[in-house]
Design a protein around this motif. Structure first.
Motif, PDB file in Angstrom:
ATOM      1  N   ALA A   4      -3.572   1.367  -5.055  1.00 31.85           N
ATOM      2  CA  ALA A   4      -3.744   2.757  -4.603  1.00 31.85           C
ATOM      3  C   ALA A   4      -5.194   3.203  -4.727  1.00 31.85           C
ATOM      4  O   ALA A   4      -5.706   3.934  -3.872  1.00 31.85           O
ATOM      5  N   GLU A   5      -5.874   2.746  -5.789  1.00 27.78           N
ATOM      6  CA  GLU A   5      -7.255   3.163  -6.020  1.00 27.78           C
ATOM      7  C   GLU A   5      -8.241   2.438  -5.101  1.00 27.78           C
ATOM      8  O   GLU A   5      -9.138   3.048  -4.525  1.00 27.78           O
ATOM      9  N   ALA A   9       2.480   1.603  -3.375  1.00 26.09           N
ATOM     10  CA  ALA A   9       1.455   2.004  -4.347  1.00 26.09           C
ATOM     11  C   ALA A   9       1.178   3.503  -4.278  1.00 26.09           C
ATOM     12  O   ALA A   9       1.007   4.164  -5.308  1.00 26.09           O
ATOM     13  N   LYS A  10       1.159   4.037  -3.059  1.00 27.25           N
ATOM     14  CA  LYS A  10       0.895   5.462  -2.866  1.00 27.25           C
ATOM     15  C   LYS A  10       1.981   6.299  -3.544  1.00 27.25           C
ATOM     16  O   LYS A  10       1.690   7.307  -4.211  1.00 27.25           O
ATOM     17  N   ASN A  11       3.230   5.899  -3.394  1.00 24.64           N
ATOM     18  CA  ASN A  11       4.349   6.631  -3.999  1.00 24.64           C
ATOM     19  C   ASN A  11       4.334   6.534  -5.520  1.00 24.64           C
ATOM     20  O   ASN A  11       4.601   7.511  -6.223  1.00 24.64           O
ATOM     21  N   SER A  15      -5.045  -4.882  -1.073  1.00 25.86           N
ATOM     22  CA  SER A  15      -3.684  -5.410  -1.244  1.00 25.86           C
ATOM     23  C   SER A  15      -3.551  -6.819  -0.666  1.00 25.86           C
ATOM     24  O   SER A  15      -2.455  -7.373  -0.629  1.00 25.86           O
ATOM     25  N   ARG A  60       1.718   6.041  -7.407  1.00 31.87           N
ATOM     26  CA  ARG A  60       0.587   6.828  -7.912  1.00 31.87           C
ATOM     27  C   ARG A  60       0.986   8.309  -8.054  1.00 31.87           C
ATOM     28  O   ARG A  60       0.667   8.953  -9.051  1.00 31.87           O
ATOM     29  N   LYS A  61       1.711   8.831  -7.053  1.00 28.40           N
ATOM     30  CA  LYS A  61       2.174  10.226  -7.126  1.00 28.40           C
ATOM     31  C   LYS A  61       3.071  10.441  -8.342  1.00 28.40           C
ATOM     32  O   LYS A  61       2.964  11.440  -9.053  1.00 28.40           O
ATOM     33  N   MET A  71      -1.179   0.773  -9.070  1.00 24.07           N
ATOM     34  CA  MET A  71      -2.228   1.785  -9.249  1.00 24.07           C
ATOM     35  C   MET A  71      -3.592   1.227  -8.831  1.00 24.07           C
ATOM     36  O   MET A  71      -4.430   1.949  -8.285  1.00 24.07           O
ATOM     37  N   LYS A  75       0.838  -1.223   0.000  1.00 18.89           N
ATOM     38  CA  LYS A  75       0.000   0.000   0.000  1.00 18.89           C
ATOM     39  C   LYS A  75       0.863   1.259   0.000  1.00 18.89           C
ATOM     40  O   LYS A  75       0.570   2.231  -0.705  1.00 18.89           O
TER      41      LYS A  75
END
Length: 500
Positions: free
Chosen positions: A133-134, A13-15, A138, A17-18, A130, A10
């Protein structure tokens, strides 16, 4: 209990996505940067010198110096690379060749370089991240994941390894996924597709499968064998199977069939990978189309499909495309492909960000009479008609019948049904209505008495598999063309007595 692996996924994924949002929110700037880098890096290659890369400053300069080419046109350069020469299309030598089935040239050797290879791996990884992230889902990272792919055994040619793209990519699976990945290396190396799928079924049945990935037509074979062996739906055999990753063909014609085989709905991620590059992936579950990879060492040009065969068709950049227009996609890459026609047609579903669907192949169309019928149209017509009538289709292809025994020419649809309709003529009527509605050229030819309405020929159970086996293309990344402009496939289906 949430595992450490799931928690880390997670955060990762956040990184990611940015990072994806950074370049996708600046599409034109991103592509301009890629363009300048490509030209600069290849200016000292033989191709760069032959096309005066040092004087290229703008896209117009590039158009004037570098014509659109397909593999046959680029082959004199590729032959030198295959022979082991350096600095021909890209600096140095490629790391690999992705070997694919050619047309007039026999086998095609698509270079994969030190710069291009990581983009294939990153795009596949980012597609999954992605999704995490959405959705926040996970959990699947703790289960087993299967990737139906070609053999990872590689050959060597003049010091460069070569194999199927999916087999090459198998060597780049991250270490943190190795324990979860299936099938085993030994099973993955089996060449015969039917034997391989049988072995995969045996290996995976006892496991907690959470992700299944592959070309739909071949995953379908895997699912059918599981159904036959267990008498259960795939979703009951694999309770935690909740993510299907696919690419290579339009999934819509398969969707109803898959939901029946699985027994429930599962999330899916669509990919657009090819030997020439990993072009796009689905970045949102509720949005149509796949995010075009503008930051992966590939510069894109687009030519309207209707004008592609004009003498000097207009070459557009990303800033000039429109939603809903059918384009031939042209690429220049850090693997040394320049203004290269991969043969695919795409349509944009969004320009903020840039998302595409694959609408067909520029070589896979029917225009025997000027009708310009494309893959997207036949797939939509069949899906619409079968959905209304509750019919499930396993596979299909369409060819022109130019010299029928009697009457006007027509389009012949070869369909293998899962559940055969009671009234094939009713299905044909509905498909016909949809085709006329979608394609004005086709409509005019019907009403001008140049063509008669389409006819359906029913294919025997597993007939298309038998045909693919007969030409040595069962499994892997091979798939039946939806459309042909000739009767080569049609004649083979008749001669092999695969029609009911």
């Amino acid at each position: 209990m949430i595992s450490l692996k799931s928690t880390l996924a997670k955060l990762f994924a956040k990184n990611v996505r940015k990072s994806v949002l950074r370049w996708s929110n600046k599409p034109v700037e991103t592509q301009n940067k890629v363009f300048k880098t490509l030209i600069k890096e290849a200016s000292h290659t033989q191709f760069g010198k032959d096309h005066d890369f040092k004087s290229i400053k703008t896209h117009q300069d590039f158009i004037e110096r570098v014509p659109i080419r397909d593999y046959e046109d680029l082959k004199p350069y590729v032959d030198k690379v295959v022979a082991g020469e350096e600095d021909i299309l890209w600096k140095g030598k490629p790391l690999y060749f992705a070997k694919t089935s050619g047309t007039t040239s026999g086998a095609k050797y698509i270079p994969l370089t030190k710069e291009s290879m990581p983009t294939h791996v990153e795009a596949a990884r980012n597609a999954i991240l992605m999704y995490i992230a959405e959705t926040g889902n996970s959990k699947f990272v703790d289960g087993k994941m299967i990737f139906l792919q070609g053999s990872p055994i590689l050959e060597e040619k003049n010091g460069i390894q070569l194999g199927r793209l999916s087999g090459i990519v198998a060597h780049f699976v991250p270490k943190y996924l190795q324990k979860n990945r299936m099938p085993s290396w030994e099973t993955n190396c089996i060449d015969d597709w039917e034997t391989k799928v049988e072995a995969i079924v045996e290996e995976t049945l006892p496991e907690d499968m959470s992700v299944i990935s592959g070309i739909p037509s071949w995953v379908q074979m895997y699912f059918e064998k599981i159904n036959a062996k267990t008498g259960k739906k795939v979703g009951d055999v694999f309770k935690n199977f909740n993510l299907f990753i696919f690419g290579g063909v339009n999934y819509e014609p398969y969707r109803a069939k898959f939901e029946n085989l699985i027994g429930r709905k599962v999330d899916s991620i669509e990919l657009y990978p090819a030997s020439e590059g990993f072009f796009a992936f689905q970045d949102q579950q509720n949005k149509k189309g796949m995010l075009l990879q503008l930051n992966s060492g590939m510069f894109y040009e687009f030519v309207e499909a209707n004008h592609f065969f004009d003498e000097n068709p207009k070459r557009l950049t990303i800033s000039e495309v429109k939603i809903g227009v059918n384009y031939v996609m042209i690429i220049s890459t850090n693997a040394g492909l320049w203004a290269y026609n991969i043969g695919d047609t795409v349509e944009f579903t969004s320009t903020k960000p840039y998302r595409v669907i694959v609408s067909g192949r520029i070589k896979h169309f029917i225009s025997a009479f000027g009708e310009h019928v494309i893959g997207k149209e036949v797939e939509h017509a069949l899906q619409e008609a079968t959905s209304d009538l509750g019919i499930s289709v396993s596979e299909f292809t369409v060819a022109p019948q130019i010299n029928p025994e009697s009457g006007l020419p027509f389009h012949e649809w070869f369909i293998e049904f899962d559940n055969e309709p009671q009234d094939v003529k009713e299905l044909a009527t509905r498909i016909e209505a949809s085709m006329q509605k979608q394609n004005s050229y086709y409509y005019d030819l019907i009403f001008g008495n140049v063509l008669q309405p389409l006819k359906i020929s029913t294919i025997k159970k597993n007939g298309f598999q038998d045909y693919m086996k007969s030409i040595g293309k069962l499994g892997g990344q091979n798939k039946i063309p939806r459309l042909s402009n000739d009767r080569k496939i049609a004649d083979a289906l008749y001669s092999q007595k695969l029609i009911k």
